[in-house]
Write an enzyme that holds these catalytic residues in place. Sequence first.
Site, PDB file in Angstrom:
ATOM      1  N   PHE A 190       0.800  -0.671   0.177  1.00 16.71           N
ATOM      2  CA  PHE A 190       0.084   0.278  -0.048  1.00 16.71           C
ATOM      3  C   PHE A 190       1.053   0.950   0.060  1.00 16.71           C
ATOM      4  O   PHE A 190       1.758   1.642   0.738  1.00 16.71           O
ATOM      5  CB  PHE A 190      -0.668  -0.269   1.105  1.00 16.71           C
ATOM      6  CG  PHE A 190      -1.208  -1.238   1.286  1.00 16.71           C
ATOM      7  CD1 PHE A 190      -2.043  -2.094   0.578  1.00 16.71           C
ATOM      8  CD2 PHE A 190      -1.174  -2.796   2.948  1.00 16.71           C
ATOM      9  CE1 PHE A 190      -2.826  -3.414   0.889  1.00 16.71           C
ATOM     10  CE2 PHE A 190      -1.743  -3.372   3.247  1.00 16.71           C
ATOM     11  CZ  PHE A 190      -1.860  -4.106   1.854  1.00 16.71           C
ATOM     12  N   ASP A 192       2.132   4.420   0.310  1.00 15.16           N
ATOM     13  CA  ASP A 192       1.812   5.345   1.347  1.00 15.16           C
ATOM     14  C   ASP A 192       3.161   6.328   1.866  1.00 15.16           C
ATOM     15  O   ASP A 192       3.911   6.210   1.035  1.00 15.16           O
ATOM     16  CB  ASP A 192       1.060   4.917   2.838  1.00 15.16           C
ATOM     17  CG  ASP A 192       2.310   3.654   3.974  1.00 15.16           C
ATOM     18  OD1 ASP A 192       3.473   3.707   3.124  1.00 15.16           O
ATOM     19  OD2 ASP A 192       1.968   3.916   4.793  1.00 15.16           O
TER      20      ASP A 192
END
Length: 283
Positions: A190, A192
């Site tokens: 993910f 980020d």
Amino acid sequence: EIEKAVDKIQGNVPKVEWDFEGIHYFDNGPLTVQYLFVLDALNFCFWPDKDLTYDNLASGLKLALEKDKSALDADRLKNYTGPQLRELLNWPRPLPIEEERVRLLHEVGLELERSFGGEAANLVKSAGNSAASLIELITRHFPGFRDHSLYKGHQVFLYKRAQIFVADLWGAFKGENYGEFYDIKSITIFADYIVPAVLRELGILKYESNLCCSIDSNSEIVPGSEEEVEIRACSVHAVEKMRELINKKFGKQLLSIDIDLWLWSVGVQNMALSHHRTLSIYY
């Protein structure tokens, strides 16, 4: 540097359990799915408020649900105001990009009501146990999850919050019931703030001097800029290379999710790491 990092741990990525911090709501049913979908709709951009973290969001929504099981019903979500959202989270001041958080809550409430009988659980059931299908459904029905950018004429799809919803379901329900996906291996990390900072600390990501200066001085990186897309996309690519090398050298088949959880947990335990700062609704 990837090889050094993999050799150092001998291919043994420390297992990090979902909810290792004990901050999430879980009742083993549809309400947990609703909670996770709302959580991941709001899971972005904490850094402008130095006291606000993901933990505040997760535990705030958990406490709200424990007090009032209807707090995250679709008809409530579509009507929340900024002050009501703060009250829901028990947060004393305006949230970063608060108007966008409210807009996304409304979007989730309206579309769940219109297409899925008001329940995120029905959205998940519609995907037929496919992680890729669920991400496609989410990004088709909920524009706020369409995390993509243009990079040198190419469209780049990162889908951080849509993918993390799948991973949260898989982790919370331990790969069963609402968390059963036959293609969970298709999920990447993910992209980020935290994971790139850890990869940089490991020497896996290297930034040119101007970018180093911008990040280390807490200057904002423009959303959709080449630098921002490169930081995120190279993080995804680096972890895929780590996963491939662990499989090749040590014969271990890991999920990208497992590596992400490990890197993220390392990052949140070392908050002194400089991370890039971008005002974005996507992460």
